[in-house]
Design a protein around this motif. Sequence first.
Motif: not given
Lengths: 168, 685
Positions: A66, A113, B210, B298-302, B322-323, B326-327, B335-336
Amino acid sequence: MAGRALKRLMAEYKQLTLNPPEGIIAGPTNEENFFEWEALIMGPEGTCFECGVFPAKLVFPTDYPLSPPKMQFTCDIFHPNIYSDGRVCISILHSPGEDPMGYESSAERWSPVQSVEKILLSVISMLAEPNAESSANVDAAKLWRDNRAQFERQARRLVRSTLNLPPL
Amino acid sequence: MMPTTIPMGGLGLTLLSTCLTAGVIANAYYQKKQFYPSVVYIMKSNPSIVALYLMAFTLALLLGKLLKKIFFGTLRAAESEHLIERFFYAITETCLAFTVFRDDFSHKFVALFTVLLFLKSFHWLADYRVDYMERSPIITRLFHIRIASLLALLSTIDILLVRHAYYSTMSMGASVQLVFGFEYAILLTVAYNIGVKYICHGIDLHRENPWENKAMYLLYTELFVGLIKVMLYVVFLIIMVRIHTFPLFIIRPMYLTMKSFKKALQDTLQSRLAIHNMNTLYPDATAEELQQADNVCIICREEMIVNSGVKKLPCNHLFHALCLRSWFQRQQTCPTCRLDVLRPTPAPARPAAPAAPPQQQMPAQGAPANMVEFFQQVAEHQERARQRLAAAAASSRNLQATPAGAADQQANPAARGEALPPVPPPLPFPMMGAPFPGFLPPPFPPFPIVPPHLVQQPQQQPGPSSSGTSTSTPVTPATASTSTASSSASAVPGAAAAASPAFLPPFPGMLPPPTAPADFGPLTLEELVALEGRERRHVEARLKALSNINVLVHAALVQMTQYQQLMTRLDLEYPLPPPPPPPAATTTATQVTTSAPSTATSTATTTSTASTATTTPTVTTASTAGATDAPSASTSAAADSSQTSSVSSTPINSAVSSPSSDSDVGTPEEIRRRRLERFASGSGN
């Protein structure tokens, strides 16, 4: 189960180890702390940094991804966008709030990203194409703008020193 | 100074202090021979006391080192760095505290402060260690034992010391113990915070997935502890001010505490907002959507699995809820693609229907101030350009002044507008939908959105152009000008009314435009202000952009029209081109429709067609094309063209100056002569 940031860093480490992009080696300094990485960057071909191998240190915040990590070259480096102490000044490493140079649009700032790989690739392209508009190292920016030949000489000398070769 | 930072110096210090102490004791015993007299001797001799202090200090350091080794093992570089920094501040504050309590200064006092410092640094170290839990993949059993026992020890000591401070204050009145009691109470809250963190991290470590709510619990704990701390500091401040003096030494920690409390509060609010948005605004992603997209968050790569809380943003990007949450606590963008996710949502998000219309009014309310500013700037620029233009066409201007003086009342204000150009008019913006019923042409007709220069443009023309109409029709000049003016007058109110709502939604495909305003009656002032805040900025920016575009487009169109006219005339009527005066009918049409600035209202169009009907068909098409869109910017075009191309500036000059529509009049001298004659006769009537 480990923390979110840790998992992501592990995933990135795995990815970087399995499919290393050209000119980049990166990984945690030690296996106990995934939040401090070491990276080796090859100078981009066809530029004055060609053949150079530049070590750098990446420090990740607890809330990665983040917040962006911090990157600092651990060798001497002479570049308009790198502070003289090695800290890298590149817009994708700035979180959207801060703007040290006052020119970046938020579109080119940090976002989840981004990744270690993308950061390092950006740094490589930054080595190839300095942005003299937002200079972190004013001397380097001035030289790059006004006396390109001298800048390239200095860069080559630096490349030789990172390779432990005697100066020409 | 710290046990951790003096590996070599520590050894030397230990040796030195041991030797000194041994020397002092040996000396005392050698002189006094007996235990009690030697003790008295040592206590009365200052050098001996210094030596003993040094010894005590060394012992404290050694004890600290031992405890550190037991509870923390080796400190990491970052830890010792932070520790040294905070330790330094703590020592400074302790020295400040000494000055406040200089009356109570004693051996015991110093010893107590040393203990406090050590306890503080152990709290900090424990904090760093617990934070480190999140970072390291390897958490050993030893780590847990160490942290748990340390936390238990620290909180026990804290509680005991607080109790002690409390009872001694109760029994003996306020003293230094007050400070200690307060400091240990603060430390107790810190220990509590660390404990909660440790438990949360511990639970998280032992889970398969998590722990979703960990961040929330931590945030609330931080908020709670922050509140307690702030309260403690305030209470302590009040007590200290009443008993002693202003406690300078708590200013810095108090400020830091308040800052972090504020941050915790903000974070909590942001987080709540994010959670709320997450639950209400964004739909869960379906299985197909997951399959279509790359199913890695894309945030946690999972990997994202259906029904595992995958959310879809308005921009169709998928993330773990959840990701994303928090973002969103940091930033409300995708995010993208960085789409501002909050921006489009307020309308659907707020179910309250009555809130919607006033919200849409805000732009209308907020716009004028900014628009006026903008238009005044444009007007100033325009005035300068126009003055240059006027200087270039000085002769025609002179002529114009004459009709201006002679013209009837309706033409007069307009002519005055021409005669006194540099005064930017106070623009009335009938954007609130107020029509202008009984039309009396004001000095500057209330064109809703037309910039002042554009408003002035038509005003330059009535005099000459109306008389131009008069020549093409058999009517006398006076009546002609009256009729034209009234025709323009009749166009204006209708156009104004039509244009005011029509301006804001000019382009389809943009965000929903503000509709006609309702009344603000039921809203309170706060509501209005709240509504104003964001909407207003957006709309102002949008309006600015739109009017810029508008002006540019109009300028281009006008130039195009003039060019067309010029070419038409050149081709059809003049094999050899003299300076071509455009038909007056064009001017009339232009003038009339200027009242409808950006949108061609039906009124304006019909009026223009009606008035141009008498002229040649080719010209009519050209002028109508221009009239529908272009006229409002013709002056701006003139400004540009006066500097750039003589081709386009010529027709404008003549449009402004030449009243004659007769195409067989060639030279400017001829035009002037005729105009003079006409106006002389007009004024005579």
